[in-house]
Design an enzyme around this catalytic site. Structure first.
Site, PDB file in Angstrom:
ATOM      1  N   SER A  35      -7.139  -1.420  12.910  1.00 44.31           N
ATOM      2  CA  SER A  35      -7.744  -0.105  13.113  1.00 44.31           C
ATOM      3  C   SER A  35      -8.646  -0.198  14.332  1.00 44.31           C
ATOM      4  O   SER A  35      -8.974  -1.357  14.854  1.00 44.31           O
ATOM      5  CB  SER A  35      -8.738  -0.068  11.867  1.00 44.31           C
ATOM      6  OG  SER A  35      -9.797   0.999  11.954  1.00 44.31           O
ATOM      7  N   TYR A  64     -14.692  -4.935   7.314  1.00 42.45           N
ATOM      8  CA  TYR A  64     -13.439  -4.435   7.242  1.00 42.45           C
ATOM      9  C   TYR A  64     -13.016  -4.428   8.898  1.00 42.45           C
ATOM     10  O   TYR A  64     -11.944  -4.639   9.403  1.00 42.45           O
ATOM     11  CB  TYR A  64     -13.497  -3.002   7.045  1.00 42.45           C
ATOM     12  CG  TYR A  64     -12.333  -2.031   7.231  1.00 42.45           C
ATOM     13  CD1 TYR A  64     -11.318  -2.055   6.498  1.00 42.45           C
ATOM     14  CD2 TYR A  64     -12.362  -1.004   8.389  1.00 42.45           C
ATOM     15  CE1 TYR A  64     -10.314  -0.968   6.566  1.00 42.45           C
ATOM     16  CE2 TYR A  64     -11.196   0.033   8.486  1.00 42.45           C
ATOM     17  CZ  TYR A  64     -10.180  -0.061   8.066  1.00 42.45           C
ATOM     18  OH  TYR A  64      -9.003   0.613   7.907  1.00 42.45           O
ATOM     19  N   ASN A 118       0.365  -2.906   5.229  1.00 40.76           N
ATOM     20  CA  ASN A 118      -0.248  -1.552   5.289  1.00 40.76           C
ATOM     21  C   ASN A 118      -1.399  -1.429   4.317  1.00 40.76           C
ATOM     22  O   ASN A 118      -2.508  -0.843   4.724  1.00 40.76           O
ATOM     23  CB  ASN A 118       0.848  -0.461   4.673  1.00 40.76           C
ATOM     24  CG  ASN A 118       0.116   0.763   4.719  1.00 40.76           C
ATOM     25  OD1 ASN A 118      -0.483   1.392   5.531  1.00 40.76           O
ATOM     26  ND2 ASN A 118       0.055   1.328   3.514  1.00 40.76           N
ATOM     27  N   GLY A 174       0.914  -1.237  -0.049  1.00 40.91           N
ATOM     28  CA  GLY A 174       0.002   0.045   0.011  1.00 40.91           C
ATOM     29  C   GLY A 174       0.933   1.205   0.074  1.00 40.91           C
ATOM     30  O   GLY A 174       0.437   2.169   0.576  1.00 40.91           O
TER      31      GLY A 174
HETATM   32  N1  LIG Z   1      -6.484   6.557   7.056  1.00 39.57           N
HETATM   33  C1  LIG Z   1      -6.905   6.375   8.154  1.00 39.57           C
HETATM   34  O1  LIG Z   1      -7.659   6.956   8.744  1.00 39.57           O
HETATM   35  C2  LIG Z   1      -7.130   4.792   8.775  1.00 39.57           C
HETATM   36  C3  LIG Z   1      -7.308   4.694   9.977  1.00 39.57           C
HETATM   37  C4  LIG Z   1      -7.406   3.328  10.462  1.00 39.57           C
HETATM   38  C5  LIG Z   1      -6.539   2.322   9.907  1.00 39.57           C
HETATM   39  N2  LIG Z   1      -5.992   2.494   8.633  1.00 39.57           N
HETATM   40  C6  LIG Z   1      -5.310   1.703   7.733  1.00 39.57           C
HETATM   41  O2  LIG Z   1      -4.194   2.160   7.414  1.00 39.57           O
HETATM   42  C7  LIG Z   1      -3.785   1.418   6.041  1.00 39.57           C
HETATM   43  C8  LIG Z   1      -3.495   2.387   5.008  1.00 39.57           C
HETATM   44  O3  LIG Z   1      -4.780   3.260   4.996  1.00 39.57           O
HETATM   45  P1  LIG Z   1      -4.717   4.764   4.078  1.00 39.57           P
HETATM   46  O4  LIG Z   1      -5.743   5.407   4.877  1.00 39.57           O
HETATM   47  O5  LIG Z   1      -3.143   5.043   3.648  1.00 39.57           O
HETATM   48  O6  LIG Z   1      -5.507   3.940   2.684  1.00 39.57           O
HETATM   49  P2  LIG Z   1      -5.329   4.711   1.191  1.00 39.57           P
HETATM   50  O7  LIG Z   1      -4.727   6.056   1.170  1.00 39.57           O
HETATM   51  O8  LIG Z   1      -6.515   4.220   0.485  1.00 39.57           O
HETATM   52  O9  LIG Z   1      -4.115   3.717   0.640  1.00 39.57           O
HETATM   53  C9  LIG Z   1      -4.408   2.124   0.630  1.00 39.57           C
HETATM   54  C10 LIG Z   1      -3.139   1.881  -0.083  1.00 39.57           C
HETATM   55  O10 LIG Z   1      -3.405   0.348  -0.586  1.00 39.57           O
HETATM   56  C11 LIG Z   1      -3.271  -0.143  -1.697  1.00 39.57           C
HETATM   57  N3  LIG Z   1      -4.209  -1.013  -2.105  1.00 39.57           N
HETATM   58  C12 LIG Z   1      -5.591  -0.780  -2.189  1.00 39.57           C
HETATM   59  N4  LIG Z   1      -6.206  -2.230  -2.663  1.00 39.57           N
HETATM   60  C13 LIG Z   1      -5.133  -2.892  -2.870  1.00 39.57           C
HETATM   61  C14 LIG Z   1      -4.892  -4.147  -3.599  1.00 39.57           C
HETATM   62  N5  LIG Z   1      -6.081  -5.021  -4.226  1.00 39.57           N
HETATM   63  N6  LIG Z   1      -3.879  -4.573  -3.803  1.00 39.57           N
HETATM   64  C15 LIG Z   1      -2.879  -4.030  -3.652  1.00 39.57           C
HETATM   65  N7  LIG Z   1      -2.670  -3.006  -2.873  1.00 39.57           N
HETATM   66  C16 LIG Z   1      -3.860  -2.187  -2.727  1.00 39.57           C
HETATM   67  C17 LIG Z   1      -3.427   1.304  -2.671  1.00 39.57           C
HETATM   68  O11 LIG Z   1      -2.877   1.229  -3.742  1.00 39.57           O
HETATM   69  P3  LIG Z   1      -3.478   1.129  -5.038  1.00 39.57           P
HETATM   70  O12 LIG Z   1      -4.953   1.562  -5.138  1.00 39.57           O
HETATM   71  O13 LIG Z   1      -2.593   1.748  -6.093  1.00 39.57           O
HETATM   72  O14 LIG Z   1      -3.200  -0.388  -5.158  1.00 39.57           O
HETATM   73  C18 LIG Z   1      -2.843   2.315  -1.464  1.00 39.57           C
HETATM   74  O15 LIG Z   1      -1.396   2.183  -1.696  1.00 39.57           O
HETATM   75  C19 LIG Z   1      -4.877   0.409   5.731  1.00 39.57           C
HETATM   76  O16 LIG Z   1      -4.814  -0.648   6.159  1.00 39.57           O
HETATM   77  C20 LIG Z   1      -5.948   0.966   6.474  1.00 39.57           C
HETATM   78  O17 LIG Z   1      -7.218   0.284   6.793  1.00 39.57           O
HETATM   79  C21 LIG Z   1      -6.242   3.948   7.957  1.00 39.57           C
END
Ligand SMILES: NC(=O)c1ccc[n+]([C@@H]2O[C@H](COP(=O)([O-])OP(=O)(O)OC[C@H]3O[C@@H](n4cnc5c(N)ncnc54)[C@H](OP(=O)(O)O)[C@@H]3O)[C@@H](O)[C@H]2O)c1
Length: 281
Positions: A141, A154, A89, A12
């Protein structure tokens, strides 16, 4: 673990929190394998990190695909001789009603957020054990703990990841391969939550932890071999413990503080026609 010259695989890594994790590890001299589905975004992140003098390999892969996961770990072994730090991630949630999504759509959320981290750990662990060194960090999360609206599959995946990490750590730490889980609340400055707020023009929230705190937590997990780190403003661990002790508190708070209403607005906003309209405006 002395990180310098070792190899980290960050999933990610194309957008959101991932590039910040990559930057923190490169800042400690780690070589990187960065993966996601979006090749050009990955290359841009890689170019930034190469400026720090580390080697960076990018691998485009869809982590819901078992063959792609095997190829990814094979590429790490060929290029760097293996993975010392695996950061699971990649993840996310579409924010849609459980019953409106098909069962397949719900299971695809589990595949990305739970099965893929387990599979990558399974693929990377044998080499870590034979080297007697390695660290698996899973990004979870607070969704399940706080009953976050419209996140059934999720939340199940992210809670599953906590249990998986605890047992992995128990079983392999004495043999040199350790595991940590970061349990994130809402993150500001990058990532899925921030994107939704930006698209809806919502103001910054004091309940969001800055993305820099995730990067710092990754380094702390490795430096201090922490079992679990809760990343949220205020006393995160206490909050999590309270939620576990009083499971009715999450739904109560969601109602009192308007979280249900806000997330319903986010869900409505994310419906394809509205999102397209906001992007073309
Ligand atoms: N942001 C928050 O507030 C928050 C809160 C709690 C937990 N989290 C966790 O933190 C982590 C990162 O979240 P984020 O907010 O940075 O999300 P994000 O901005 O949507 O980024 C998600 C990443 O995962 C990749 N990804 C998605 N589907 C994929 C697939 N099928 N195969 C390979 N890569 C894939 C995306 O790249 P591509 O689309 O290019 O594949 C992107 O690089 C996640 O596990 C999320 O659940 C985030």
């Amino acid at each position: 673990m002395d990180m310098k010259g070792k190899t980290a695989l960050v999933t990610g890594a194309s957008r959101g929190i991932g590039p910040h994790i990559a930057a923190a590890l490169a800042g400690r001299g780690m070589n990187l394998v960065l993966t996601a589905r979006s090749g050009s975004e990955l290359e841009a992140v890689a170019a930034e990190q190469r400026k720090l003098g580390v080697r960076v390999l990018t691998v485009v892969s869809d982590l819901r695909d078992a063959d792609a996961r095997t190829l990814l770990i094979g590429a790490c072994e060929r290029e760097f001789g293996g993975v010392d730090v695996l950061v699971n991630n990649a993840g996310g949630d579409p924010t849609r009603e459980f019953h409106e999504m098909s069962l397949e759509e719900n299971l695809a959320i589990l595949e990305l957020n739970l099965s893929a981290p387990i599979a990558l750990s399974h693929l990377a662990l044998p080499a870590m054990l034979s080297r007697r060194g390695g660290h698996i960090i899973n990004i979870s999360s607070m969704a399940g703990r706080v009953s976050f609206p419209f996140s059934e599959a999720y939340a199940a995946a992210k809670d599953g990841l906590i249990g998986f990490t605890r047992v992995l750590r128990n079983d392999y730490r004495a043999r040199g391969a350790t595991a940590s889980v970061l349990i994130l609340g809402a993150i500001g400055g990058a990532g899925q939550g921030q994107r939704a707020m930006d698209a809806m023009k919502l103001p910054a929230s004091p309940f969001m932890a800055p993305v820099s705190t995730v990067a710092k937590a990754i380094l702390r997990a490795i430096d201090q071999d922490k079992a679990e780190i809760v990343v949220m403003p205020g006393p995160g661990r206490l909050m999590r413990a309270l939620m576990d002790f009083f499971p009715g508190m999450g739904p109560w708070m969601n109602q009192q503080f308007g979280v249900n209403q806000t997330m319903r607005e986010v869900m409505d906003f994310k419906r394809p026609n509205k999102l397209a309209a906001s992007k073309s405006a």
